[in-house]
Scaffold this active site. Structure first.
Site, PDB file in Angstrom:
ATOM      1  N   GLU A 128      37.956  44.720  63.535  1.00  0.00           N
ATOM      2  CA  GLU A 128      37.261  43.277  63.076  1.00  0.00           C
ATOM      3  C   GLU A 128      37.742  42.246  63.828  1.00  0.00           C
ATOM      4  O   GLU A 128      37.381  40.805  63.203  1.00  0.00           O
ATOM      5  CB  GLU A 128      37.150  43.323  61.286  1.00  0.00           C
ATOM      6  CG  GLU A 128      36.221  44.623  61.092  1.00  0.00           C
ATOM      7  CD  GLU A 128      37.133  44.871  59.744  1.00  0.00           C
ATOM      8  OE1 GLU A 128      36.753  43.672  59.024  1.00  0.00           O
ATOM      9  OE2 GLU A 128      37.845  45.602  59.047  1.00  0.00           O
ATOM     10  N   HIS A 218      44.635  38.893  43.040  1.00  0.00           N
ATOM     11  CA  HIS A 218      44.741  40.005  42.155  1.00  0.00           C
ATOM     12  C   HIS A 218      45.840  40.840  41.628  1.00  0.00           C
ATOM     13  O   HIS A 218      46.302  40.784  41.752  1.00  0.00           O
ATOM     14  CB  HIS A 218      43.302  41.062  42.176  1.00  0.00           C
ATOM     15  CG  HIS A 218      42.404  41.441  42.471  1.00  0.00           C
ATOM     16  ND1 HIS A 218      41.059  41.692  43.281  1.00  0.00           N
ATOM     17  CD2 HIS A 218      41.764  40.852  40.961  1.00  0.00           C
ATOM     18  CE1 HIS A 218      39.770  41.273  42.881  1.00  0.00           C
ATOM     19  NE2 HIS A 218      40.346  40.957  42.309  1.00  0.00           N
ATOM     20  N   GLN A 220      46.763  44.061  38.653  1.00  0.00           N
ATOM     21  CA  GLN A 220      47.442  44.106  40.015  1.00  0.00           C
ATOM     22  C   GLN A 220      45.954  44.984  41.473  1.00  0.00           C
ATOM     23  O   GLN A 220      45.013  44.955  40.932  1.00  0.00           O
ATOM     24  CB  GLN A 220      47.839  46.596  40.173  1.00  0.00           C
ATOM     25  CG  GLN A 220      49.043  46.298  39.678  1.00  0.00           C
ATOM     26  CD  GLN A 220      49.772  46.941  40.108  1.00  0.00           C
ATOM     27  OE1 GLN A 220      49.899  47.353  41.176  1.00  0.00           O
ATOM     28  NE2 GLN A 220      51.072  46.683  39.660  1.00  0.00           N
ATOM     29  N   PRO A 221      46.441  44.318  42.654  1.00  0.00           N
ATOM     30  CA  PRO A 221      45.858  44.485  44.124  1.00  0.00           C
ATOM     31  C   PRO A 221      45.509  46.411  44.204  1.00  0.00           C
ATOM     32  O   PRO A 221      46.126  46.955  43.516  1.00  0.00           O
ATOM     33  CB  PRO A 221      46.639  43.865  44.540  1.00  0.00           C
ATOM     34  CG  PRO A 221      48.257  43.876  44.510  1.00  0.00           C
ATOM     35  CD  PRO A 221      48.474  44.425  43.592  1.00  0.00           C
ATOM     36  N   TYR A 223      45.291  47.285  47.536  1.00  0.00           N
ATOM     37  CA  TYR A 223      46.592  47.574  48.227  1.00  0.00           C
ATOM     38  C   TYR A 223      47.708  46.307  48.379  1.00  0.00           C
ATOM     39  O   TYR A 223      47.534  45.034  47.873  1.00  0.00           O
ATOM     40  CB  TYR A 223      45.506  47.595  49.685  1.00  0.00           C
ATOM     41  CG  TYR A 223      45.002  46.484  50.283  1.00  0.00           C
ATOM     42  CD1 TYR A 223      45.457  45.149  50.639  1.00  0.00           C
ATOM     43  CD2 TYR A 223      43.532  46.057  49.871  1.00  0.00           C
ATOM     44  CE1 TYR A 223      44.646  44.245  51.095  1.00  0.00           C
ATOM     45  CE2 TYR A 223      43.018  45.238  49.593  1.00  0.00           C
ATOM     46  CZ  TYR A 223      43.410  43.736  51.104  1.00  0.00           C
ATOM     47  OH  TYR A 223      42.563  42.939  51.450  1.00  0.00           O
ATOM     48  N   HIS A 225      49.812  44.334  50.021  1.00  0.00           N
ATOM     49  CA  HIS A 225      49.578  43.098  51.044  1.00  0.00           C
ATOM     50  C   HIS A 225      49.293  42.269  50.689  1.00  0.00           C
ATOM     51  O   HIS A 225      47.872  41.870  50.574  1.00  0.00           O
ATOM     52  CB  HIS A 225      49.167  43.717  52.407  1.00  0.00           C
ATOM     53  CG  HIS A 225      49.235  42.932  53.341  1.00  0.00           C
ATOM     54  ND1 HIS A 225      50.196  42.885  54.476  1.00  0.00           N
ATOM     55  CD2 HIS A 225      48.828  41.327  53.257  1.00  0.00           C
ATOM     56  CE1 HIS A 225      50.211  42.165  55.008  1.00  0.00           C
ATOM     57  NE2 HIS A 225      49.163  41.344  55.020  1.00  0.00           N
ATOM     58  N   PHE A 226      50.089  40.223  50.688  1.00  0.00           N
ATOM     59  CA  PHE A 226      49.528  40.355  49.618  1.00  0.00           C
ATOM     60  C   PHE A 226      47.949  39.232  50.735  1.00  0.00           C
ATOM     61  O   PHE A 226      48.428  39.112  51.750  1.00  0.00           O
ATOM     62  CB  PHE A 226      50.170  38.574  50.410  1.00  0.00           C
ATOM     63  CG  PHE A 226      49.802  37.576  48.920  1.00  0.00           C
ATOM     64  CD1 PHE A 226      50.091  37.739  47.627  1.00  0.00           C
ATOM     65  CD2 PHE A 226      49.875  36.195  49.716  1.00  0.00           C
ATOM     66  CE1 PHE A 226      49.705  36.976  47.172  1.00  0.00           C
ATOM     67  CE2 PHE A 226      49.280  34.924  48.935  1.00  0.00           C
ATOM     68  CZ  PHE A 226      49.752  35.253  47.525  1.00  0.00           C
ATOM     69  N   HIS A 227      47.153  39.136  49.500  1.00  0.00           N
ATOM     70  CA  HIS A 227      45.838  38.280  50.226  1.00  0.00           C
ATOM     71  C   HIS A 227      45.094  37.710  49.169  1.00  0.00           C
ATOM     72  O   HIS A 227      45.944  37.347  48.338  1.00  0.00           O
ATOM     73  CB  HIS A 227      44.787  39.417  50.201  1.00  0.00           C
ATOM     74  CG  HIS A 227      44.719  40.001  49.617  1.00  0.00           C
ATOM     75  ND1 HIS A 227      45.700  41.248  48.909  1.00  0.00           N
ATOM     76  CD2 HIS A 227      43.607  40.810  48.713  1.00  0.00           C
ATOM     77  CE1 HIS A 227      44.928  42.236  48.528  1.00  0.00           C
ATOM     78  NE2 HIS A 227      43.786  41.621  48.050  1.00  0.00           N
ATOM     79  N   ILE A 228      44.418  36.086  49.421  1.00  0.00           N
ATOM     80  CA  ILE A 228      44.000  35.619  48.392  1.00  0.00           C
ATOM     81  C   ILE A 228      42.329  36.104  48.924  1.00  0.00           C
ATOM     82  O   ILE A 228      42.239  36.022  50.004  1.00  0.00           O
ATOM     83  CB  ILE A 228      44.286  34.201  49.118  1.00  0.00           C
ATOM     84  CG1 ILE A 228      45.560  33.569  48.263  1.00  0.00           C
ATOM     85  CG2 ILE A 228      43.620  32.959  47.601  1.00  0.00           C
ATOM     86  CD1 ILE A 228      45.991  32.751  49.084  1.00  0.00           C
TER      87      ILE A 228
END
Length: 297
Positions: A128, A218, A220-221, A223, A225-228
């Site tokens: 990607e 989120h 609970q996310p 996945y 791995h921290f993301h915004i």
């Protein structure tokens, strides 16, 4: 007094207003089995690990523009099926003790099962890369921490419709799994990331302004791995943006800034209330047994 001219009189002709909404997909088995035969002009727009994305026309005419975004997960797991299956939700309160004793070990188990391969493929340049909109070197490393992050489209966005824009800011560091790992010393890094993300988005999409964007995390996310998430404020607010799921980035920053304690004061030290689907592992392995008294906090 002079009479008003006919051209200045208000029109009495009623104006029509027509709205149209796409109805829900039929869920009966014969219709679902025949679904693939109704698709036309199916075009792949990306692949990463087990995830594949397509644009397609629902077949109204042979020349109709794509009106469907199709996501394929192959091979899928039981967790994928649970996630996308209809289910009720329950509100739960995750105390620091529940997080430490049950949720954190669950997160570790999920990470150990290789569920982040597609994330690492993007970060490490294996997939990607044509979609990566920004790679930021970070504000400046403190205590050896990696503050780099990248900006990429969310797999659910068609990459065209700005009012449904949905992007992700993925951090490159691997020690922050969720908002629970955020500490008071991360405030400046989060502020820097917010400014960089907003600046990049309005630069890339000239029709947008900063106050047309919403940033949230989120819990609970999906996945660990921290993301915004970055979305257009006019994007239809589904359950993923609801109270009990989405935590506004600006509110998180403010909460960390005003939190009692020193630089190591953490979001792991407080109780968080959020919702869970009753088909989820966390509900069935942790919160339902706690509710029934089969586990202790």
């Amino acid at each position: 007094m002079a009479a008003a001219s006919p051209s200045s009189a208000p029109s009495t002709t009623p104006s029509p207003l027509l709205t149209a909404e796409r109805a829900a997909f039929p869920s009966d088995l014969p219709t679902l089995q025949a679904f693939h035969s109704t698709l036309a002009q199916v075009n792949n727009i990306g692949d990463n690990d087990i995830y594949h994305w397509y644009l397609a026309s629902s077949g109204v005419t042979d020349t109709a523009p794509p009106d469907l975004k199709i996501n394929l997960i192959y091979p899928c797991t039981d967790k994928h099926i649970k996630k996308y299956s209809p289910q009720t939700v329950r509100m739960v309160t995750e105390t620091p003790e529940i997080y430490k004793n049950y949720v954190r070990p669950y997160m570790q188990r999920m990470r150990d099962e290789g569920r982040l391969n597609w994330v690492f493929n993007i970060i490490e340049g294996r997939a990607e890369q044509e979609d990566v909109l920004l790679r930021d070197p970070g504000k400046g490393s403190q205590d050896g921490e990696d503050e780099r992050f990248l900006l990429t489209p969310d797999l659910n966005w068609d990459k065209k419709t700005l009012t449904s824009l949905h992007l992700l800011a993925l951090v490159e560091r691997r020690d922050i799994w969720s908002l629970r790992d955020l500490k008071k010393r991360h405030v400046e890094w989060l502020k820097h990331m917010r400014q960089k993300v907003l600046g990049a988005v309005v630069r890339l999409y000239g029709e947008l302004e900063r106050d047309m964007l919403k940033l949230y995390v989120h819990y609970q996310p999906t996945y660990y791995h921290f993301h915004i998430h970055i979305v257009h404020v006019m994007t239809e607010a589904t359950s993923t943006q609801a109270t009990g799921k989405a935590f506004g980035l600006e509110n998180l920053i403010s909460q960390l800034e005003t939190m009692a304690g020193g630089p190591e004061a953490s979001m792991a030290d407080m109780s968080l209330t959020h919702y869970l689907g009753t088909a989820s592992d966390l509900w069935n392995e942790v919160y339902l047994p706690l509710k029934e008294g089969k586990k202790k906090t």
